[in-house]
Design an enzyme around this catalytic site. Sequence first.
Site, mmCIF file in Angstrom:
data_model
loop_
_atom_site.group_PDB
_atom_site.id
_atom_site.type_symbol
_atom_site.label_atom_id
_atom_site.label_comp_id
_atom_site.label_asym_id
_atom_site.label_seq_id
_atom_site.Cartn_x
_atom_site.Cartn_y
_atom_site.Cartn_z
ATOM 1 N N SER A 96 1.037 -0.999 -0.156
ATOM 2 C CA SER A 96 -0.105 -0.059 0.145
ATOM 3 C C SER A 96 1.014 1.258 0.114
ATOM 4 O O SER A 96 1.984 1.098 0.620
ATOM 5 C CB SER A 96 -0.886 -0.095 1.168
ATOM 6 O OG SER A 96 -2.018 1.049 1.189
ATOM 7 N N ASP A 97 0.365 2.174 -0.446
ATOM 8 C CA ASP A 97 1.203 3.484 -0.593
ATOM 9 C C ASP A 97 -0.148 4.709 -0.517
ATOM 10 O O ASP A 97 -1.328 4.434 -1.068
ATOM 11 C CB ASP A 97 1.955 3.666 -1.642
ATOM 12 C CG ASP A 97 3.037 4.664 -1.482
ATOM 13 O OD1 ASP A 97 3.991 4.451 -0.643
ATOM 14 O OD2 ASP A 97 3.082 5.743 -2.093
ATOM 15 N N GLN A 98 0.782 5.914 -0.143
ATOM 16 C CA GLN A 98 -0.357 7.149 -0.020
ATOM 17 C C GLN A 98 0.475 8.434 -0.370
ATOM 18 O O GLN A 98 1.594 8.444 -0.060
ATOM 19 C CB GLN A 98 -0.803 7.158 1.254
ATOM 20 C CG GLN A 98 -1.996 8.561 1.327
ATOM 21 C CD GLN A 98 -2.540 8.461 2.887
ATOM 22 O OE1 GLN A 98 -1.829 8.948 3.929
ATOM 23 N NE2 GLN A 98 -3.688 8.329 2.898
#
Length: 188
Positions: free
Chosen positions: A66-68
């Site tokens: 996941s990344d943001q």
Amino acid sequence: MLILASTSPYRRELLQRLRLPFETARPEVDETPLRGESPGQLVRRLARAKADAVAARHPGAWVIGSDQAADLDGRILGKPGGREAALAQLAAMGGRSVQFHTAVCLRRGDHELAAVDTTRVRFRALAAAEIERYVDAEQPFDCAGSFKCEGLGIALFEAIETHDPTALVGLPLIALAGLLRQAGYAVP
């Protein structure tokens, strides 16, 4: 086996809500944006790269990457890393709307499932003294956008527009639960 390709305590705490046994592993991925890469493209690429890196070391396991990133007028705002950068990020966002793109990728071998959430945060007008008080109180140096919406940071906003409130914290659980069901997990 389920592995979270992250050492983020925020993502670990979120994934624990689904009550599935999992392990964590450091993905060792360079998170530098590529030239001309949009915030949405960046988070998709990094979520996939993190899942790929850990899946390569754990064949047969389902791996979550996941990344943001925050998107202020197409400009990527990542983790500030320190006080001065956090103050500058919050000053730039005061009185504005900022989009937060959060991608999740679930991988096992050649099988990949992915989703992206976009959350819009409307910041209220922020005085320099308010920003300083907030940053000194919560020290959000490891958070994209320099705030913790699950804490005192909520006082910085006029509104949050989202399909998944957990996405803003760093892992879109509504989307991830759907991906896990597709992969055969019983959620809940």
